[in-house]
Write an enzyme that holds these catalytic residues in place. Sequence first.
Site, PDB file in Angstrom:
ATOM      1  N   TRP A 130      40.836  36.662  31.288  1.00 28.50           N
ATOM      2  CA  TRP A 130      41.033  37.899  32.063  1.00 28.50           C
ATOM      3  C   TRP A 130      40.946  39.075  31.082  1.00 28.50           C
ATOM      4  O   TRP A 130      41.607  39.043  30.034  1.00 28.50           O
ATOM      5  CB  TRP A 130      42.415  37.829  32.725  1.00 28.50           C
ATOM      6  CG  TRP A 130      42.770  38.986  33.594  1.00 28.50           C
ATOM      7  CD1 TRP A 130      42.024  39.546  34.588  1.00 28.50           C
ATOM      8  CD2 TRP A 130      44.002  39.723  33.560  1.00 28.50           C
ATOM      9  NE1 TRP A 130      42.707  40.578  35.171  1.00 28.50           N
ATOM     10  CE2 TRP A 130      43.929  40.705  34.560  1.00 28.50           C
ATOM     11  CE3 TRP A 130      45.156  39.633  32.781  1.00 28.50           C
ATOM     12  CZ2 TRP A 130      44.956  41.603  34.811  1.00 28.50           C
ATOM     13  CZ3 TRP A 130      46.185  40.521  33.026  1.00 28.50           C
ATOM     14  CH2 TRP A 130      46.086  41.496  34.025  1.00 28.50           C
ATOM     15  N   ASP A 211      49.826  31.875  31.413  1.00 31.18           N
ATOM     16  CA  ASP A 211      49.727  32.906  32.449  1.00 31.18           C
ATOM     17  C   ASP A 211      49.649  32.167  33.783  1.00 31.18           C
ATOM     18  O   ASP A 211      48.718  31.403  34.022  1.00 31.18           O
ATOM     19  CB  ASP A 211      48.467  33.765  32.214  1.00 31.18           C
ATOM     20  CG  ASP A 211      48.467  34.989  33.118  1.00 31.18           C
ATOM     21  OD1 ASP A 211      49.315  35.057  34.030  1.00 31.18           O
ATOM     22  OD2 ASP A 211      47.615  35.884  32.918  1.00 31.18           O
ATOM     23  N   LYS A 246      50.054  37.458  44.161  1.00 29.99           N
ATOM     24  CA  LYS A 246      49.122  36.724  45.017  1.00 29.99           C
ATOM     25  C   LYS A 246      49.867  35.742  45.918  1.00 29.99           C
ATOM     26  O   LYS A 246      49.660  35.727  47.116  1.00 29.99           O
ATOM     27  CB  LYS A 246      48.102  35.953  44.184  1.00 29.99           C
ATOM     28  CG  LYS A 246      47.749  36.582  42.851  1.00 29.99           C
ATOM     29  CD  LYS A 246      46.684  37.634  42.924  1.00 29.99           C
ATOM     30  CE  LYS A 246      46.550  38.300  41.565  1.00 29.99           C
ATOM     31  NZ  LYS A 246      45.400  39.103  41.380  1.00 29.99           N
TER      32      LYS A 246
END
Length: 395
Positions: A130, A211, A246
Amino acid sequence: MFDSLPVLPPDSILGLAAACRADPNPDKVDLTVGVYMDETGLCPVFEAVQQAQQALVSEEQTKVYMPPQGDPDYLTGVRSLIFGEAGMAALGDRTSAVQTPGGCGAVRLGAEVLHAAAPGATVWVSDPTWPVHIPLMGSVGLQFKTYRYYSPEMKGLDFEAMLADLEAAQAGDVVLLHGCCHNPSGVDPTLEQWGVLAELMSERQLLPMIDFAYQGMGAGLDEDAAGIRAVLERVPEMIIAVSSSKNIGLYRERAGAVVFVGGDARAAEAMASQAVSAARRVYSMPPAHGALLAGRVLSSPALRSAWEAELGQICQRINDLRGQLRDALTTATERDFGFIGTEHGMFSFLGLSVEQAQRLREEQSVYMLDSSRINIAGLNANNLGRVVEAVASVL
Ligand code: LMR
């Protein structure tokens, strides 16, 4: 003072989402930012979150500061999701957690704690990762090396290359891993490969930092945590950056947590205290609303089971969309897009060049990142055919 201050270019992800919003084409398709959209193109509020919100608003008596460490129900809830009840019991007081502004805040506070413990630490990140990971952790002062991960030729994980690169890591180095639903590739290690990674990190005394922003969106809540749990069987210390953007749909509320596992209770306490102190230097206290909502959802049996059911449906729908896209692209292009069906979570690379991705935006108002990362969860029955036609036209 600011006359010659440079104006910075837009963010590589958020800038494209803004460009899509500004596009007047009514048939535009936004596959940029990792946001779950339902069939109507809306990013919905979970039913359990709506109920928690009504209760919170009617019961709330104060807007006084949150405790620096955050909401205890939320912190217990996210740890129960990661470790499972049995894992929580086994860890006992070797784990601690601090609420953060979203998953970014968690990555940042995790980096602050790493830097406090080992200022010269090198963090190994996947190639690709990312794009915000390196600026987010690098601004603390950590150094980076990359390990090979996604192979465009194999359209998957080059595990041999990953291991070969990590063999060069020194004791005390940090390995940043994506707990599930790798961003940007959607390619995750198998459980067996997680076991091999765990063995390697244990032997070479490497610290895993995970993560964990998509738990429950790949294969299921427990399935997506299996890699972390496998590592914990062999490695005594870990930092996990959790996002509730999310999987609880709290994007704009900025709810997240940095979770620590230490070798003993004192170490876990020290890590949390360092994170709290780092937060105090930057923003003082965490925001309340999102974490209070998530804390209610995770600690109330009725709300939690409603949330788990809705998350399960979302996960199923994303996987159905993967199957539909794989089949439609394979038919339209006579190329093999089978990899889309084996990847997990919101993201996949389509394997297009930067120029092809740009043409799709400029000529067809189909927005994806330059890397051809798409957000699968931005597809629906109305736009999938249009996306497939557009992709086929540039291939
Ligand atoms: C993404 O990768 O699109 C998401 O994680 C959102 C973001 O902040 O970049």
